[in-house]
Scaffold this active site. Sequence first.
Site, PDB file in Angstrom:
ATOM      1  N   CYS A 198      -2.147  -0.802   7.506  1.00 43.80           N
ATOM      2  CA  CYS A 198      -1.414   0.455   7.376  1.00 43.80           C
ATOM      3  C   CYS A 198      -1.595   1.317   8.619  1.00 43.80           C
ATOM      4  O   CYS A 198      -0.659   2.016   9.028  1.00 43.80           O
ATOM      5  CB  CYS A 198      -1.853   1.208   6.123  1.00 43.80           C
ATOM      6  N   GLU A 246       0.851   3.873   1.882  1.00 50.11           N
ATOM      7  CA  GLU A 246       1.309   4.265   3.217  1.00 50.11           C
ATOM      8  C   GLU A 246       2.512   3.426   3.645  1.00 50.11           C
ATOM      9  O   GLU A 246       3.487   3.949   4.190  1.00 50.11           O
ATOM     10  CB  GLU A 246       0.189   4.075   4.257  1.00 50.11           C
ATOM     11  N   HIS A 281       0.845  -1.189   0.000  1.00 45.09           N
ATOM     12  CA  HIS A 281       0.000   0.000   0.000  1.00 45.09           C
ATOM     13  C   HIS A 281       0.883   1.242   0.000  1.00 45.09           C
ATOM     14  O   HIS A 281       2.054   1.198   0.414  1.00 45.09           O
ATOM     15  CB  HIS A 281      -0.920   0.005   1.208  1.00 45.09           C
ATOM     16  N   CYS A 331      -6.084   1.255   5.599  1.00 46.16           N
ATOM     17  CA  CYS A 331      -6.615  -0.028   6.072  1.00 46.16           C
ATOM     18  C   CYS A 331      -6.065  -0.298   7.473  1.00 46.16           C
ATOM     19  O   CYS A 331      -5.218   0.442   7.978  1.00 46.16           O
ATOM     20  CB  CYS A 331      -6.213  -1.151   5.112  1.00 46.16           C
TER      21      CYS A 331
END
Length: 129
Positions: free
Chosen positions: A86, A57, A55, A83
Amino acid sequence: MAHVWAKNSYCKRRQVGALIVKDRMIISDGYNGTPSGFENVCEDETGVTKQYVLHAEANAITKVAKSNNSSEGATLYVTDSPCIECAKLIIQAGISRVVYAREYRITDGLDLLRRAGVQVDHIEVPEPE
């Protein structure tokens, strides 16, 4: 800027960008994609995102970890709400504020951030063309 950075992603289903800012300077950036050295294909032949795609992040946090900068007290600007996985990384990285533009249907990441005392701000920003 996060929306502009998201355009670097090779993912077809969703392009996400993230910037970590501290003292008014960008100290790290990231977008969703495969790990270094892997092919730049995020989805399998059926259109499902591959399990090893990182992801935005996570990419930004691991990038700052490799630098001489500290994310302690920084702000994370991200195109989509984080999410749960993260969110855990954001908390551990010492990021104190998260600003996101689009809210994902699953909000457990936002709930965890708030529980940890991270300031969470939703700002709708039109995507650049």
